[in-house]
Scaffold this motif. Structure first.
Motif, PDB file in Angstrom:
ATOM      1  N   ASP A  38     -25.631  10.278  -0.178  1.00  0.00           N
ATOM      2  CA  ASP A  38     -24.195  10.470   0.007  1.00  0.00           C
ATOM      3  C   ASP A  38     -23.675   9.429   0.992  1.00  0.00           C
ATOM      4  O   ASP A  38     -23.811   9.584   2.202  1.00  0.00           O
ATOM      5  N   PRO A  39     -23.075   8.351   0.478  1.00  0.00           N
ATOM      6  CA  PRO A  39     -22.596   7.266   1.343  1.00  0.00           C
ATOM      7  C   PRO A  39     -21.554   7.751   2.362  1.00  0.00           C
ATOM      8  O   PRO A  39     -21.349   7.122   3.398  1.00  0.00           O
ATOM      9  N   GLU A  40     -20.906   8.888   2.072  1.00  0.00           N
ATOM     10  CA  GLU A  40     -19.853   9.404   2.962  1.00  0.00           C
ATOM     11  C   GLU A  40     -20.397  10.371   4.012  1.00  0.00           C
ATOM     12  O   GLU A  40     -19.625  11.039   4.688  1.00  0.00           O
ATOM     13  N   VAL A  41     -21.724  10.484   4.121  1.00  0.00           N
ATOM     14  CA  VAL A  41     -22.314  11.471   5.032  1.00  0.00           C
ATOM     15  C   VAL A  41     -21.732  11.350   6.451  1.00  0.00           C
ATOM     16  O   VAL A  41     -21.468  10.251   6.928  1.00  0.00           O
ATOM     17  N   ASP A  42     -21.542  12.500   7.094  1.00  0.00           N
ATOM     18  CA  ASP A  42     -21.004  12.552   8.449  1.00  0.00           C
ATOM     19  C   ASP A  42     -22.195  12.590   9.417  1.00  0.00           C
ATOM     20  O   ASP A  42     -22.909  13.587   9.485  1.00  0.00           O
ATOM     21  N   GLY A  66     -16.577  20.561   2.859  1.00  0.00           N
ATOM     22  CA  GLY A  66     -17.796  20.230   2.123  1.00  0.00           C
ATOM     23  C   GLY A  66     -18.348  18.907   2.624  1.00  0.00           C
ATOM     24  O   GLY A  66     -17.977  18.419   3.681  1.00  0.00           O
ATOM     25  N   GLY A  67     -19.250  18.304   1.860  1.00  0.00           N
ATOM     26  CA  GLY A  67     -19.825  17.026   2.265  1.00  0.00           C
ATOM     27  C   GLY A  67     -21.063  17.219   3.121  1.00  0.00           C
ATOM     28  O   GLY A  67     -21.247  18.243   3.775  1.00  0.00           O
ATOM     29  N   ARG A  68     -21.896  16.212   3.078  1.00  0.00           N
ATOM     30  CA  ARG A  68     -23.194  16.297   3.750  1.00  0.00           C
ATOM     31  C   ARG A  68     -23.073  15.874   5.209  1.00  0.00           C
ATOM     32  O   ARG A  68     -22.287  15.000   5.543  1.00  0.00           O
ATOM     33  N   ARG A  69     -23.877  16.491   6.074  1.00  0.00           N
ATOM     34  CA  ARG A  69     -23.890  16.114   7.491  1.00  0.00           C
ATOM     35  C   ARG A  69     -25.312  15.863   7.973  1.00  0.00           C
ATOM     36  O   ARG A  69     -26.242  16.520   7.522  1.00  0.00           O
ATOM     37  N   LEU A  70     -25.441  14.893   8.884  1.00  0.00           N
ATOM     38  CA  LEU A  70     -26.723  14.647   9.545  1.00  0.00           C
ATOM     39  C   LEU A  70     -26.475  14.773  11.042  1.00  0.00           C
ATOM     40  O   LEU A  70     -25.650  14.050  11.613  1.00  0.00           O
ATOM     41  N   LEU A  71     -27.170  15.704  11.673  1.00  0.00           N
ATOM     42  CA  LEU A  71     -27.015  15.908  13.111  1.00  0.00           C
ATOM     43  C   LEU A  71     -28.261  15.401  13.817  1.00  0.00           C
ATOM     44  O   LEU A  71     -29.372  15.870  13.543  1.00  0.00           O
ATOM     45  N   VAL A  72     -28.075  14.419  14.682  1.00  0.00           N
ATOM     46  CA  VAL A  72     -29.201  13.841  15.414  1.00  0.00           C
ATOM     47  C   VAL A  72     -29.164  14.387  16.842  1.00  0.00           C
ATOM     48  O   VAL A  72     -28.191  14.176  17.561  1.00  0.00           O
ATOM     49  N   LEU A  73     -30.224  15.087  17.216  1.00  0.00           N
ATOM     50  CA  LEU A  73     -30.288  15.703  18.533  1.00  0.00           C
ATOM     51  C   LEU A  73     -31.322  14.954  19.365  1.00  0.00           C
ATOM     52  O   LEU A  73     -32.522  15.047  19.108  1.00  0.00           O
ATOM     53  N   ARG A  74     -30.839  14.183  20.328  1.00  0.00           N
ATOM     54  CA  ARG A  74     -31.760  13.382  21.146  1.00  0.00           C
ATOM     55  C   ARG A  74     -32.277  14.189  22.340  1.00  0.00           C
ATOM     56  O   ARG A  74     -31.604  15.104  22.798  1.00  0.00           O
ATOM     57  N   SER A  75     -33.454  13.796  22.860  1.00  0.00           N
ATOM     58  CA  SER A  75     -34.062  14.468  24.028  1.00  0.00           C
ATOM     59  C   SER A  75     -34.163  15.973  23.824  1.00  0.00           C
ATOM     60  O   SER A  75     -33.721  16.759  24.670  1.00  0.00           O
ATOM     61  N   GLY A  76     -34.737  16.377  22.689  1.00  0.00           N
ATOM     62  CA  GLY A  76     -34.882  17.797  22.361  1.00  0.00           C
ATOM     63  C   GLY A  76     -35.619  18.575  23.440  1.00  0.00           C
ATOM     64  O   GLY A  76     -35.384  19.770  23.612  1.00  0.00           O
ATOM     65  N   GLN A  77     -36.499  17.879  24.203  1.00  0.00           N
ATOM     66  CA  GLN A  77     -37.268  18.589  25.240  1.00  0.00           C
ATOM     67  C   GLN A  77     -36.351  19.095  26.364  1.00  0.00           C
ATOM     68  O   GLN A  77     -36.747  19.922  27.163  1.00  0.00           O
ATOM     69  N   ASP A  78     -35.099  18.584  26.440  1.00  0.00           N
ATOM     70  CA  ASP A  78     -34.178  19.003  27.506  1.00  0.00           C
ATOM     71  C   ASP A  78     -33.284  20.183  27.096  1.00  0.00           C
ATOM     72  O   ASP A  78     -32.453  20.630  27.885  1.00  0.00           O
ATOM     73  N   ALA A  79     -33.414  20.665  25.850  1.00  0.00           N
ATOM     74  CA  ALA A  79     -32.537  21.749  25.376  1.00  0.00           C
ATOM     75  C   ALA A  79     -32.758  23.012  26.196  1.00  0.00           C
ATOM     76  O   ALA A  79     -33.891  23.368  26.510  1.00  0.00           O
ATOM     77  N   ARG A  80     -31.638  23.701  26.515  1.00  0.00           N
ATOM     78  CA  ARG A  80     -31.739  24.946  27.280  1.00  0.00           C
ATOM     79  C   ARG A  80     -32.196  26.084  26.368  1.00  0.00           C
ATOM     80  O   ARG A  80     -32.088  26.000  25.149  1.00  0.00           O
TER      81      ARG A  80
END
Length: 326
Positions: A38-42, A66-80
């Protein structure tokens, strides 16, 4: 990349490890994959430590448009803790239109989060620092293969000897070699390309051997032979290294300047031999002198495999030192 279909996209990706190059590359490849579907991915990026449960719920809820999403979560080790709980609950039943990519250093911090994602079926992309020499050789070969080239094991060894262990520098060197050659990389190609890049002499090999740094000594030895250093001066340097440490050790304690005149050696050489002599016993040095003499005889007597004779001497001298420190 092959045919990517919406069904082949992993709903949750866990990029695990502390090697920045591999982690960055995993993100780039994930984004490229989703865009091919999906070239329009968010695509959105967040720092796990600064994210609240409310924000993540909003991002993961089905979109009105609608539409596809990609969520990038950096430094996952710091999540509360509350964020971890919310994400692990989501991971049990992820939205097919959303891809969640979590980067995690892979250490003890935040380990429960990484383990939970793994148990929930996340696709794990390893991005740990490469530990051993063999892994780096495999990395170089793989890099060249990815770029459409071919590379032998000894060419990869030569490249590591020339460039060092940093993955970014190795990756850059691989793409440079591919760009400047026909893609078939041999040890000869590397040595031609990097000739003069590293000034390795027999003394580099001897110095590393005398302090018990076997990987360093072998790397220097192989590189010296690749760039055409004659085996004879290498064998001489090894013998000289052992002899010097033995002479300085038997001269007893004293400052390099006091010993310089009695030993007829420059003070810097005595100082280096004193440093290298730590951890040696007289018996160990006697054994090392025998090894150096045998190596010299093999190399000068035109042994069939002079490189092998030198390698064996490096191992044997280091073993004599090991025996000393027991």
């Amino acid at each position: 990349m092959g045919d990517v279909t919406p069904a082949s996209l992993a709903p949750i990706l866990l990029v695990l490890g502390d090697e920045e190059l591999l982690a960055t590359r995993a993100v780039t490849e994930a984004v490229a994959k989703v865009r091919s579907v999906d070239p329009e991915v968010d695509v959105r990026e967040y720092q796990a430590g600064a994210l609240t449960v409310g924000e993540i719920a909003e991002m993961l809820s089905p979109s009105l448009f609608g539409g596809r999403r990609l969520l990038v979560l950096r430094s996952g080790q710091d999540a509360r803790k509350d964020l971890v709980a919310a994400l692990l609950a989501y991971a049990k039943n992820p939205d097919p239109e959303v891809q969640l990519l979590v980067l995690h250093l892979g250490g003890a911090k935040g380990k429960a989060f990484a383990d939970g994602l793994r148990s929930a079926g996340a696709t794990v992309v390893p991005a740990a620092k490469l530990k051993g020499h063999r892994e780096r050789v495999a990395f170089v070969r793989d890099e060249i293969r990815r770029a459409g080239g071919k590379c032998t094991d000894d060419a990869a060894e030569a490249l590591i000897a020339a460039v060092g262990n940093d993955l970014r520098e190795l990756a850059a060197a691989c793409s440079q070699l591919i760009a400047d050659t026909d893609g078939r990389i041999s040890a000869e190609t590397v040595s031609r390309y990097y000739r003069g890049r590293v000034e390795v002499t027999g003394f580099t090999v001897a110095d590393a051997t005398m302090v018990g740094d076997v990987p360093g000594a072998l790397e220097a030895l192989r590189w010296a032979l690749h760039v055409g250093v004659d085996p004879v001066p290498i064998a001489d340097a090894l013998a000289d290294g052992v002899r010097t440490v033995a002479r300085v050790a038997s001269a007893g304690r004293g400052s390099p300047y006091q010993l310089a005149s009695s030993l007829g050696m420059p003070a810097w050489k005595i100082e280096r031999a004193q440093r290298q002599g730590r951890g040696w016993t007289p018996e160990g040095l006697v054994r090392a002198m025998q090894v150096a003499a045998e190596c010299n005889a093999a190399v000068k007597g035109g042994s069939d495999d002079r490189a092998y004779a030198l390698e064996r001497a490096v191992f044997s001298v280091a073993a004599a030192r090991q025996g000393s420190s027991r």
